[in-house]
Design a protein around this motif. Sequence first.
Motif, PDB file in Angstrom:
ATOM      1  N   HIS A   1      -3.049   5.760   1.513  1.00 57.41           N
ATOM      2  CA  HIS A   1      -4.439   5.482   1.870  1.00 57.41           C
ATOM      3  C   HIS A   1      -4.873   6.435   2.966  1.00 57.41           C
ATOM      4  O   HIS A   1      -4.035   7.028   3.647  1.00 57.41           O
ATOM      5  CB  HIS A   1      -4.594   4.043   2.363  1.00 57.41           C
ATOM      6  CG  HIS A   1      -4.122   3.859   3.781  1.00 57.41           C
ATOM      7  ND1 HIS A   1      -4.989   3.895   4.844  1.00 57.41           N
ATOM      8  CD2 HIS A   1      -2.894   3.690   4.310  1.00 57.41           C
ATOM      9  CE1 HIS A   1      -4.308   3.732   5.965  1.00 57.41           C
ATOM     10  NE2 HIS A   1      -3.031   3.616   5.665  1.00 57.41           N
TER      11      HIS A   1
ATOM     12  N   VAL B   1       0.858  -1.182   0.000  1.00 57.46           N
ATOM     13  CA  VAL B   1       0.000   0.000   0.000  1.00 57.46           C
ATOM     14  C   VAL B   1       0.897   1.236   0.000  1.00 57.46           C
ATOM     15  O   VAL B   1       1.744   1.393   0.867  1.00 57.46           O
ATOM     16  CB  VAL B   1      -0.918   0.016   1.239  1.00 57.46           C
ATOM     17  CG1 VAL B   1      -1.763   1.272   1.258  1.00 57.46           C
ATOM     18  CG2 VAL B   1      -1.793  -1.219   1.261  1.00 57.46           C
TER      19      VAL B   1
ATOM     20  N   GLU C   1      -7.390   0.392   7.851  1.00 60.98           N
ATOM     21  CA  GLU C   1      -5.940   0.541   7.847  1.00 60.98           C
ATOM     22  C   GLU C   1      -5.229  -0.814   7.811  1.00 60.98           C
ATOM     23  O   GLU C   1      -4.058  -0.898   7.483  1.00 60.98           O
ATOM     24  CB  GLU C   1      -5.557   1.287   9.126  1.00 60.98           C
ATOM     25  CG  GLU C   1      -4.149   1.801   9.176  1.00 60.98           C
ATOM     26  CD  GLU C   1      -3.818   2.281  10.580  1.00 60.98           C
ATOM     27  OE1 GLU C   1      -3.189   3.322  10.717  1.00 60.98           O
ATOM     28  OE2 GLU C   1      -4.215   1.611  11.552  1.00 60.98           O
TER      29      GLU C   1
ATOM     30  N   VAL D   1      -2.697  -2.350   5.240  1.00 60.10           N
ATOM     31  CA  VAL D   1      -1.250  -2.142   5.250  1.00 60.10           C
ATOM     32  C   VAL D   1      -0.599  -3.315   5.975  1.00 60.10           C
ATOM     33  O   VAL D   1      -1.044  -3.703   7.045  1.00 60.10           O
ATOM     34  CB  VAL D   1      -0.896  -0.814   5.958  1.00 60.10           C
ATOM     35  CG1 VAL D   1       0.594  -0.579   5.922  1.00 60.10           C
ATOM     36  CG2 VAL D   1      -1.633   0.333   5.311  1.00 60.10           C
ATOM     37  N   ARG D   2       0.477  -3.857   5.381  1.00 62.15           N
ATOM     38  CA  ARG D   2       1.082  -5.073   5.923  1.00 62.15           C
ATOM     39  C   ARG D   2       1.605  -4.888   7.333  1.00 62.15           C
ATOM     40  O   ARG D   2       1.533  -5.806   8.164  1.00 62.15           O
ATOM     41  CB  ARG D   2       2.213  -5.530   4.989  1.00 62.15           C
ATOM     42  CG  ARG D   2       2.834  -6.868   5.327  1.00 62.15           C
ATOM     43  CD  ARG D   2       1.868  -8.033   5.143  1.00 62.15           C
ATOM     44  NE  ARG D   2       1.240  -8.031   3.829  1.00 62.15           N
ATOM     45  CZ  ARG D   2       1.807  -8.495   2.729  1.00 62.15           C
ATOM     46  NH1 ARG D   2       3.018  -8.987   2.786  1.00 62.15           N
ATOM     47  NH2 ARG D   2       1.182  -8.461   1.582  1.00 62.15           N
ATOM     48  N   SER D   3       2.111  -3.685   7.655  1.00 59.61           N
ATOM     49  CA  SER D   3       2.667  -3.499   8.993  1.00 59.61           C
ATOM     50  C   SER D   3       1.581  -3.540  10.061  1.00 59.61           C
ATOM     51  O   SER D   3       1.864  -3.693  11.243  1.00 59.61           O
ATOM     52  CB  SER D   3       3.427  -2.173   9.064  1.00 59.61           C
ATOM     53  OG  SER D   3       2.558  -1.098   8.797  1.00 59.61           O
ATOM     54  N   LYS D   4       0.311  -3.393   9.665  1.00 58.77           N
ATOM     55  CA  LYS D   4      -0.770  -3.383  10.645  1.00 58.77           C
ATOM     56  C   LYS D   4      -1.416  -4.761  10.784  1.00 58.77           C
ATOM     57  O   LYS D   4      -1.910  -5.113  11.852  1.00 58.77           O
ATOM     58  CB  LYS D   4      -1.857  -2.372  10.248  1.00 58.77           C
ATOM     59  CG  LYS D   4      -1.343  -0.994  10.013  1.00 58.77           C
ATOM     60  CD  LYS D   4      -1.091  -0.253  11.310  1.00 58.77           C
ATOM     61  CE  LYS D   4      -0.481   1.097  11.003  1.00 58.77           C
ATOM     62  NZ  LYS D   4      -0.064   1.805  12.195  1.00 58.77           N
TER      63      LYS D   4
END
Lengths: 192, 195
Positions: free
Chosen positions: A122, A119, A130, A133-136
Amino acid sequence: MAKTESTFINMFLALFMVTLLSAAILGFVYVYTKGPIEQARAAKQTAALKKVLPPFNNDPVKEMYKKAVDGDTLYFFPARMDSSLVGVAVKTFSPKGFGGMIRLMVGFLPDGTIKDIVVLQHQETPGLGEKMVRSKSNWSVQFQGKNPKTFKLAVKKDGGDVDAITASTISSRAFCDAVERAYKNLMEGGAQ
Amino acid sequence: MNQWNNFNKGFFAENAVFVQVLGMCPTLGTTTSAYNGLGMGLATTFVLLMSNIVVSMVRNVIPDKVRIPSFIVIIASFVTVVELTMQAYLPSLYNELGLFIPLIVVNCIVLGRAEAFASKNTVWSSALDGLGMGLGFTMALFMLGSVREILGAGSWLGLKFIKGDGMLLFVLAPGAFLALAYLIAIMNKINRKNA
């Protein structure tokens, strides 16, 4: 020093000096930060490209080509390993996000299989949409290794194969919309 | 009022968020996590400090009738400086705060301090006032961000200590109002005891 009187000429001079000095300072700061801002942007794009594409040794940014669709632009970054095509990254978008525009970098293998998705931009709700997003969260992992030819890019509620983010169907739909747009246009353009 | 008081009052006696209830837009909007609150607070502190210094320096040169537009131009310039610098050197924080950085211009604390304090006081007092008010604001945002992150996401400064989600309500907009209300109540209790 006595306070300056509010005469026309004093007011004119004061405002003129304040705006002139501000403009000068801003001009300097703009010139000095222009380079680093560009670098930060380029670094982000390169990092995204490295993440979504298989190993490559060409410069996909140099071979980048564009296509204008649906009122915005798709960017295609072909990746080559010793001049044979190993994948194409597509910078795609969807205006249907819960908070507006969503921009993704989607990496495709030459047969159209999704390698990975990052992503880029956004404005989805923190804690809900949210999660794309991969970190989330690991939500977007489900796209890895799927070929949209057999994997229907729509949430299960709409008859597709994608598990929506809990309580964020709109964000999930927009995500699918962006990936679908990238896939469709990539296949139409033919993977050169 | 001595110089120490100029600095000190921003934290409790005249805290911008808990006592004056100013600058609610960034307070409620950016405090989804402790880190975001801290970033927003420090950006505002820089703008407050610099604009207070400059406004108090030019306070006798600027005619009264055009003082507000002049202050706004000064404040807006510093905000743009912060925005460009953050974009260049802290792109990840800039992505999180995005829209709220330009909105520091219309934060009533900044213009409020310029008009109520810096335009009537010396440079040194104004600098202390700006720094104190800014750090008090930062403290408030950091506390609010911490409460919301701990309750809403089960993490603090990105350190996760529960599995899955917390009470998502606290990360969303209504949670900001709830958490702020309780913090104000607690602060009022403390301030009343001190008084």
